[in-house]
Design an enzyme around this catalytic site. Sequence first.
Site, mmCIF file in Angstrom:
data_model
loop_
_atom_site.group_PDB
_atom_site.id
_atom_site.type_symbol
_atom_site.label_atom_id
_atom_site.label_comp_id
_atom_site.label_asym_id
_atom_site.label_seq_id
_atom_site.Cartn_x
_atom_site.Cartn_y
_atom_site.Cartn_z
ATOM 1 N N GLU A 42 -1.494 5.811 -0.230
ATOM 2 C CA GLU A 42 -3.783 5.792 -0.493
ATOM 3 C C GLU A 42 -3.938 7.683 0.651
ATOM 4 O O GLU A 42 -4.258 7.879 0.299
ATOM 5 C CB GLU A 42 -3.832 5.123 0.349
ATOM 6 C CG GLU A 42 -5.213 4.944 0.866
ATOM 7 C CD GLU A 42 -5.315 3.761 2.005
ATOM 8 O OE1 GLU A 42 -4.660 3.365 2.875
ATOM 9 O OE2 GLU A 42 -6.595 3.826 2.128
ATOM 10 N N HIS A 74 1.033 -0.720 0.082
ATOM 11 C CA HIS A 74 -0.050 0.508 -0.287
ATOM 12 C C HIS A 74 1.232 1.548 0.153
ATOM 13 O O HIS A 74 1.368 0.987 1.232
ATOM 14 C CB HIS A 74 -0.736 -0.155 1.562
ATOM 15 C CG HIS A 74 -1.966 -1.116 1.215
ATOM 16 N ND1 HIS A 74 -1.369 -2.194 1.215
ATOM 17 C CD2 HIS A 74 -2.704 -0.699 1.183
ATOM 18 C CE1 HIS A 74 -3.061 -3.360 1.245
ATOM 19 N NE2 HIS A 74 -3.912 -1.988 1.578
ATOM 20 N N ASP A 96 -11.561 -3.350 1.500
ATOM 21 C CA ASP A 96 -12.352 -3.888 2.434
ATOM 22 C C ASP A 96 -14.040 -3.688 2.737
ATOM 23 O O ASP A 96 -14.877 -2.996 3.844
ATOM 24 C CB ASP A 96 -11.883 -3.103 3.681
ATOM 25 C CG ASP A 96 -10.249 -3.350 3.914
ATOM 26 O OD1 ASP A 96 -10.028 -4.030 4.424
ATOM 27 O OD2 ASP A 96 -10.179 -1.875 4.139
HETATM 28 N N1 ADE Z 1 -6.268 -2.490 5.766
HETATM 29 C C1 ADE Z 1 -6.788 -2.789 5.408
HETATM 30 N N2 ADE Z 1 -7.208 -2.026 5.048
HETATM 31 C C2 ADE Z 1 -6.913 -1.067 5.033
HETATM 32 C C3 ADE Z 1 -6.690 -0.165 3.760
HETATM 33 N N3 ADE Z 1 -7.618 0.742 3.479
HETATM 34 N N4 ADE Z 1 -5.160 1.037 3.950
HETATM 35 C C4 ADE Z 1 -4.799 -0.071 4.976
HETATM 36 N N5 ADE Z 1 -4.015 -1.000 5.519
HETATM 37 C C5 ADE Z 1 -5.718 -2.006 5.270
HETATM 38 ZN ZN ZN Z 2 -5.947 -1.872 1.056
#
Ligand code: ADE
Ligand code: ZN
Length: 347
Positions: free
Chosen positions: A208, A205, A287
């Site tokens: 974000e 990630h 999620d």
């Molecule tokens: N863990 C679960 N969803 C996440 C997200 N969107 N960003 C970072 N960690 C996560």
């Molecule tokens: Zn994620």
Amino acid sequence: MTITPTISPLVLKAARAPKAELHIHIEGSLEPELIFALAQRNHVELAYASIEALRAAYAFTDLQSFLDIYYAGASVLLTEQDFYDMTMAYCERALADNVVHTEIFFDPQTHTERGVPIETVVAGIDRALADAEKRGLTSKLILCFLRHLSEADALATFDAALPLFARYPRMIGVGLDSSERGHPPSKFERVFAKARAQGLKLVAHAGEEGPPAYIYEALDLLKVDRVDHGVRSIEDKALVTRLADTRVALTVCPLSNLKLCVFDDMTKHTLKKLLDEGVAVTVNSDDPAYFGGYVNENFSAIITALQLDDQEVYTILRNSFEASFVTPEERAALIAKLDRYWSGAVA
Ligand code: ADE
Ligand code: ZN
């Protein structure tokens, strides 16, 4: 008089299309109903009085406000059967959305720090994925390190997981998730180097909530094969050009970005700009139990808000197979399946 909203033909065409999902945290697929059922089964006390009260708490202001509730939800997972039930529930939803291949993240540290052995976690998830495969859903598993924890913790987790990579062929890579701000990819350079030396696939990630500098670190220091989210790359023209030229894909999650206030309105999402610049973007659910939709709801929201056209939606779907960690032969078969469907279906 009741007004029934009409679904656009392109939204319907995308919903019925075969697709790969490349960014789904299995713990983020735990619906409130299952959280309460598992809490009861395992005699775990929850901080919420009812399913409705829990759902009402899903009003997030940023990534951390979500993660606090997400980790609380995962506290009900104790036995192999719990991990099986959670994973099978996700697979049912994925199959209903015509996902034919999925690459699933799991967070072992969330469970091992509560005393649940990593073997229990992987055995339950893998057994469900094996059962789902018999019904047409192939899959890979990616172990994610929690970036808010220490490098030493990640290294210990990797060492504990090593025999499992050998035992479970579905486990093919490592990733990096959790609180991004203040936890740059550089913190995990050494554990990613160890994973790379084992021939594992690498994702992280980045971008974000964090700045483009974190995406550069993911590429240059961790040497990732894909970037999860990466939407803030749009702030750096040279980075966008590099992503487009190298075809390093971004696993974008539109409803997640909206719910975590990365964008305050879906019409402001940068997915189309990235697509226009030639970046290999994909659409995923992140999620789904927390953000109001599985992969098809993400397609619907982004197609509608950005008024994507037939060719753009095809490109996103094709990118999902191009960026997946399947063999070249499997990839060719998946793209052929998409092409047969896309040319035969009318939008
Ligand atoms: N863990 C679960 N969803 C996440 C997200 N969107 N960003 C970072 N960690 C996560
Ligand atoms: Zn994620």
